[in-house]
Design an enzyme around this catalytic site. Structure first.
Site, PDB file in Angstrom:
ATOM      1  N   LYS A 157      40.039  40.057  41.369  1.00 41.85           N
ATOM      2  CA  LYS A 157      39.684  41.387  41.866  1.00 41.85           C
ATOM      3  C   LYS A 157      38.619  42.027  40.970  1.00 41.85           C
ATOM      4  O   LYS A 157      38.524  41.713  39.789  1.00 41.85           O
ATOM      5  CB  LYS A 157      40.949  42.253  41.891  1.00 41.85           C
ATOM      6  CG  LYS A 157      40.840  43.552  42.662  1.00 41.85           C
ATOM      7  CD  LYS A 157      42.207  44.248  42.666  1.00 41.85           C
ATOM      8  CE  LYS A 157      42.192  45.480  43.555  1.00 41.85           C
ATOM      9  NZ  LYS A 157      41.286  46.531  43.072  1.00 41.85           N
TER      10      LYS A 157
ATOM     11  N   GLY B 220      36.825  44.473  38.458  1.00 43.46           N
ATOM     12  CA  GLY B 220      37.247  45.341  37.368  1.00 43.46           C
ATOM     13  C   GLY B 220      38.416  44.869  36.533  1.00 43.46           C
ATOM     14  O   GLY B 220      39.006  45.658  35.793  1.00 43.46           O
TER      15      GLY B 220
ATOM     16  N   ASP C 226      27.773  36.655  40.548  1.00 44.56           N
ATOM     17  CA  ASP C 226      28.045  38.033  40.966  1.00 44.56           C
ATOM     18  C   ASP C 226      26.713  38.778  41.073  1.00 44.56           C
ATOM     19  O   ASP C 226      25.950  38.806  40.112  1.00 44.56           O
ATOM     20  CB  ASP C 226      28.945  38.709  39.926  1.00 44.56           C
ATOM     21  CG  ASP C 226      29.451  40.074  40.377  1.00 44.56           C
ATOM     22  OD1 ASP C 226      28.873  40.626  41.337  1.00 44.56           O
ATOM     23  OD2 ASP C 226      30.411  40.580  39.776  1.00 44.56           O
TER      24      ASP C 226
ATOM     25  N   GLU D 231      49.158  45.044  37.545  1.00 44.28           N
ATOM     26  CA  GLU D 231      49.372  46.139  38.484  1.00 44.28           C
ATOM     27  C   GLU D 231      49.573  45.561  39.875  1.00 44.28           C
ATOM     28  O   GLU D 231      49.154  44.433  40.146  1.00 44.28           O
ATOM     29  CB  GLU D 231      48.178  47.104  38.482  1.00 44.28           C
ATOM     30  CG  GLU D 231      47.999  47.844  37.169  1.00 44.28           C
ATOM     31  CD  GLU D 231      46.820  48.814  37.190  1.00 44.28           C
ATOM     32  OE1 GLU D 231      46.220  49.000  38.277  1.00 44.28           O
ATOM     33  OE2 GLU D 231      46.498  49.372  36.130  1.00 44.28           O
TER      34      GLU D 231
ATOM     35  N   ASN E  87      44.865  40.452  31.895  1.00 41.16           N
ATOM     36  CA  ASN E  87      44.126  41.253  30.913  1.00 41.16           C
ATOM     37  C   ASN E  87      44.692  42.665  30.750  1.00 41.16           C
ATOM     38  O   ASN E  87      45.513  43.119  31.546  1.00 41.16           O
ATOM     39  CB  ASN E  87      42.649  41.356  31.331  1.00 41.16           C
ATOM     40  CG  ASN E  87      41.851  40.124  30.954  1.00 41.16           C
ATOM     41  OD1 ASN E  87      42.101  39.501  29.924  1.00 41.16           O
ATOM     42  ND2 ASN E  87      40.882  39.765  31.782  1.00 41.16           N
TER      43      ASN E  87
END
EC number: 3.6.-.-
Length: 353
Positions: free
Chosen positions: A26, A28, A57, A244, A271
């Site tokens: 994902k 960030g 990217d 998360e 991370n």
């Protein structure tokens, strides 16, 4: 006896067989930092080999991470003699592709304003293809094909392993779908050119070029990449996430997609972990609350991916920029971070300008 999977990337970092390593997840979550860290550790552990780190990217960050400018041509990282970096620039690559098409069209008898060369002189190919969805991924894929061809011919710098700092998940999945998509597309083109080959050659002004032969050569290159990407000894994917819900959910989706492509995936880097229980000096209610949430999702990651190498990386006090900071941080990929013993290192990065 249960198989114990080490919570580090030691086996990958010291691998003697891997040619392609993809790092993705994902947006960030620290993909660029993770890919730079993997590349640095591999280069340090295997000094007799050459490594290339490529950013696919569109929002290139390798230059920012190392603090030096990289471009479309591979260039050595200052301070390392066996690690090079490059950032694929879609606009520059499209211009090169257009110029090459003009040159080939003119060589093959399509000169003049009405010929293919004249049509392309104004940058028509670059303008047409620049707006196509997925063009960034296609150009990245072309770069892979170029490296395979160069290595087969023994041309240019020879790299033992190529590490990809990929775009966020959606772009990466489109990139990895390209071998299958191109293979099917080339089969269809092959059927068409089999029937209309002479006419297509004539229209292109390329009477002395066999389009079918060119397509077959391209198809062989694509099949080679397909075979290499699905060989677990040659290719693997390292997922990067944070602890998360949304990141964990997207990581699971990514892993399932990779499995459907028959790609090897057995490593996850988590991370930005606080490890607040072991840091009493720099602790607060907010840190404790977030660490409690992180632990909840870490437990789920450990349960879901018990047969994966799950590497737990700390949140540092400062930005992880520059070769020295990346070296300090990357060591925890090779030997897992110990909050009680290694706590001081994450604050050493704070003073880096």
């Amino acid at each position: 006896m249960d198989l114990v999977v080490e919570p580090n990337l030691h086996s990958l970092i010291n691998s003697s067989t891997h040619k392609w390593i993809f790092v993705g997840g994902k947006g960030g979550v620290g993909k660029t930092t993770s890919s730079c860290s993997i590349a640095i550790q591999m280069a340090q552990s295997q000094p007799h080999k050459q490594f290339l780190l490529i950013s696919t990217d569109p929002a290139h960050n390798l230059s920012d991470a190392f603090g030096e400018k990289f471009g479309k041509d591979a260039r050595r990282v200052t301070g390392m003699n066996n690690l090079s970096c490059m950032e694929i620039d879609p606009s520059a690559a499209l211009k090169d592709m257009n110029d090459m098409a003009v040159s080939q069209a003119n060589e093959n008898g399509a000169q003049g304003d009405d010929g293919l060369g004249g049509l392309l002189q104004g940058g028509a190919l670059a303008e047409l293809t620049g707006s196509i969805p997925g063009i960034d991924e296609a150009l990245s894929f072309m770069e892979v094909m170029k490296h395979i061809k160069n290595q087969e011919k023994g041309e240019g710098e020879r790299y033992d392993t190529v590490i990809f700092d990929t775009a966020p998940t959606g772009h990466t999945l489109r990139f990895l779908q390209l071998p299958n998509t191109l293979s099917k597309l080339l089969e269809k083109f092959g059927e068409i050119t089999g029937r209309l080959g002479p006419m297509l050659n004539s229209l292109a002004g390329a009477g002395n070029v066999d389009i079918s032969t060119k397509l077959n050569q391209l198809k062989e290159s694509v099949e080679t990449i397909k075979d290499q990407f699905t060989n677990p000894d040659l290719t693997t994917f390292v997922c990067v996430c944070i602890s998360e819900f949304l990141s964990l959910y997207e990581t699971e989706r990514l892993i399932q997609e990779l499995i459907s492509y028959d790609m090897d995936v057995n490593s996850i880097i988590v991370n930005q972990l606080l490890f607040a229980d072991d840091d009493q000096e720099h602790n607060c209610k907010r840190c404790q609350a977030r660490w409690k949430m992180q632990k909840k999702y870490l437990d789920q990651i450990d349960e879901l991916y018990e047969d994966f190498h799950v590497v737990k990386m700390p949140l540092c006090a400062g930005e992880i920029r520059g070769l020295e900071n990346l070296r300090k941080f990357s060591r925890f990929l090779n030997k897992e971070y110990n909050p009680a013993m290694d706590n001081k290192i994450i604050y050493e990065l704070e003073n880096k300008k």
